[in-house]
Design an enzyme around this catalytic site. Structure first.
Site, PDB file in Angstrom:
ATOM      1  N   ASP A 328      -1.220   2.635  -0.783  1.00  0.00           N
ATOM      2  CA  ASP A 328      -2.203   2.300  -2.020  1.00  0.00           C
ATOM      3  C   ASP A 328      -1.485   3.111  -3.243  1.00  0.00           C
ATOM      4  OD1 ASP A 328      -3.674   1.294  -0.064  1.00  0.00           O
ATOM      5  OD2 ASP A 328      -5.487   2.358  -0.935  1.00  0.00           O
ATOM      6  N   HIS A 472      -0.535   6.714   0.865  1.00  0.00           N
ATOM      7  CA  HIS A 472      -0.117   6.590  -0.550  1.00  0.00           C
ATOM      8  C   HIS A 472       1.001   6.756  -0.843  1.00  0.00           C
ATOM      9  CE1 HIS A 472      -4.616   7.282  -0.264  1.00  0.00           C
ATOM     10  NE2 HIS A 472      -4.789   6.493  -1.288  1.00  0.00           N
TER      11      HIS A 472
END
Ligand code: NI
Length: 515
Positions: A328, A472
């Protein structure tokens, strides 16, 4: 808390030097600003604003940006892609459980970076102090700090830090302009751009006065131009002098701007000020005059021949132990390295990208797509969607879909709502935009621990058959964990697939957190 600096620079930030930058006079007296009176005139709607492509190096012509909001005219926002090459990277900090997300550009300029970073980290610290934990309520506090480019040239660059804070049913927007001369690592103050005495006179006599309740410019003192939190130029060349909510008008007015007409502006500007206005009206790449300086290599796609992952194309998750790794908040400075890891292991992944990051890193975005990975969207700028109105939710989703499609040629079919926060309105907009909502069942907490070891451990311990693993790629520690995660899960018999492969036909609007 989550306070580790991501993008490493040579040396560390030199304190929180804010002096010398536009708007600091106000900031200095600001202290902790409790969320106060409401600012919600008409809800700002992220919309696609057309920004002419000003640089031949700027490919592709993607134009999407959220707008600034104020009572009064707003600055002209430029395509942030203009400064991709001039930037060292983007620094991001977030907290998934406490709803803050901040990112800001790093230029590799000591004084400029210290000033910009100081502004953001101070705001994060205030939020952390005010809301050490997130109450379990439907509308928890949220801090979202982004930025816009408003001037770009070899002589003058300006960004507007654009902040949104929500707490206790009230929202507050703040902004701050940072002007600087990139060739000299020199922050620029209002007095560098305009004759402040003359500008003060113009402000009180000739400027377009905002229609704001309780307006009182004297509230910021005798030199309002030097106390401004925003100094920028509008589309028509007007000089805009802006203030935060509650500073010069009733808080309900939100941020307010005074506009000095183009002809009057002309008389007020210094040489530097004229260069600054040109940098807004006819922007250029800051490196345009010195293209060969080699200081900031443009983000390059991963090298080597294109090898598409083949394993997953034929995999049947009914017979295999499948897992989907998801990344992400990117793409960012570490995404190329991640692509290397994935290519070496021949493992496909799914990326939930922010529209604003795609805009900054189009080459890397394309490289992700060309390597056979799946790209879903994570909104434009990571707002908590459950707080937004229909139009805003729609803008957040469609603007990010649009930029991915323009860059990669493929329309995403997946969306991950920031913080995993969704509701009926978000579901309806996701359905309308034909994207399924993808959450996760394994949170590695990589954003919190910033530990490669702990990230690997969490992924290996918590993954089950059909898991969707949250990671992430904006954190170097996470990217470093990927080879270990792949090795460990391979050893446990897992097959890596994209989210679409894992779920088969995912239904638009529907929420999935595992297969
Ligand atoms: Ni996120």
């Amino acid at each position: 808390m989550v306070e580790i600096v991501d993008v490493k620079r040579n040396g560390s930030y030199v304190g929180r030097i804010l002096a010398g930058l536009i708007g600091t006079a106000v900031l200095a007296g600001c202290g902790v600003t409790p969320p106060q009176a409401v600012h919600s005139p008409t809800s700002p709607t992220p919309s696609l604003s057309s920004t002419p492509s000003a640089s031949p190096r700027q490919t592709p012509d993607v134009s999407a940006a959220t707008e600034l909001t104020a009572t009064g005219p707003v600055p002209r926002i430029l395509d942030a892609g203009l400064i991709s090459d001039a930037m060292k990277g983007v620094e991001s900090r977030s907290d998934t459980t406490r709803h803050f997300f901040a990112n800001w550009p790093i230029f590799g300029l000591e004084r400029v970076d210290a000033a910009i970073a100081g502004y953001y980290t101070d705001a994060i610290e205030r939020f952390n102090t005010d809301y050490p934990t997130s109450p379990d309520i439907t509308a928890p506090p949220e801090l979202n700090l982004g930025w816009h480019l408003v001037a770009s040239s070899p002589r003058a660059v300006a960004i507007v830090a654009d902040g949104y804070e929500f707490a206790g049913a009230s929202t507050q927007e703040r902004w701050r302009t940072f002007w600087f001369d990139p060739s000299r690592d020199a922050p620029l103050v209002p007095g560098d751009l305009v004759d402040t005495a003359a500008a003060n006179r113009e402000l009180t006599t000739g400027a377009r006065i905002p229609d704001a309740p309780g307006l009182d410019l004297a509230a910021v003192g005798a030199d309002p131009v030097s106390s401004t939190t925003l100094l920028a130029f509008a589309e028509d060349g007007s000089l805009l002098v802006g203030y935060d909510a509650c500073e010069v008008a009733a808080c309900s007015a939100g941020r307010v701007t005074f506009a000095i007409a183009p002809e009057a502006t002309e008389r007020l500007l210094t040489d530097t000020g004229r260069a600054a206005r040109s940098a807004t009206l006819t922007p250029q790449d800051p490196g345009a005059e010195d293209p060969g300086n080699g200081q900031t290599p443009s983000p390059s796609p991963t090298s080597g021949p294109l090898i598409l992952p083949t394993v997953a194309d034929t995999v049947d998750c009914r017979n295999s132990k499948c897992v989907a790794l998801t990344f992400d908040d990117g793409p960012g400075p570490f995404t190329s390295k991640l692509l290397d890891h994935l290519r070496k292991a021949d493992v496909p992944a799914t990326f939930f990208m922010l529209g604003q990051q795609v805009k900054l890193y189009p080459e890397i975005t394309r490289a992700v797509a060309e390597a056979g990975h799946e790209i879903g969207v994570h909104t434009w700028d990571h707002r908590l969607l459950t707080r937004l109105g229909t139009q805003q939710i729609r803008g957040e989703i469609t603007s990010s879909i649009k930029v991915v499609k323009q860059v990669t040629g493929k329309r995403p079919t997946l969306m991950r709502p920031p913080y995993g926060a969704t509701n009926k309105a978000v579901a309806a907009e996701a359905k309308r935009a034909k994207v399924a909502q993808i959450l996760w069942d394994v949170d590695t907490l990589d954003w919190k621990t910033r530990s490669t070891k702990k990230t690997i451990k969490a992924a290996l311990n918590d993954t089950r058959r059909g898991s969707i693993v949250l990671l992430h790629d904006i954190h170097s520690t996470t990217v470093a964990a990927v080879p270990g995660i792949i090795e460990g899960l391979h050893a446990k018999g897992y097959t890596f697939v994209t989210v679409s492969q894992l779920l088969g036909k995912a239904k638009p609007g529907q929420v999935y957190s595992r297969a």
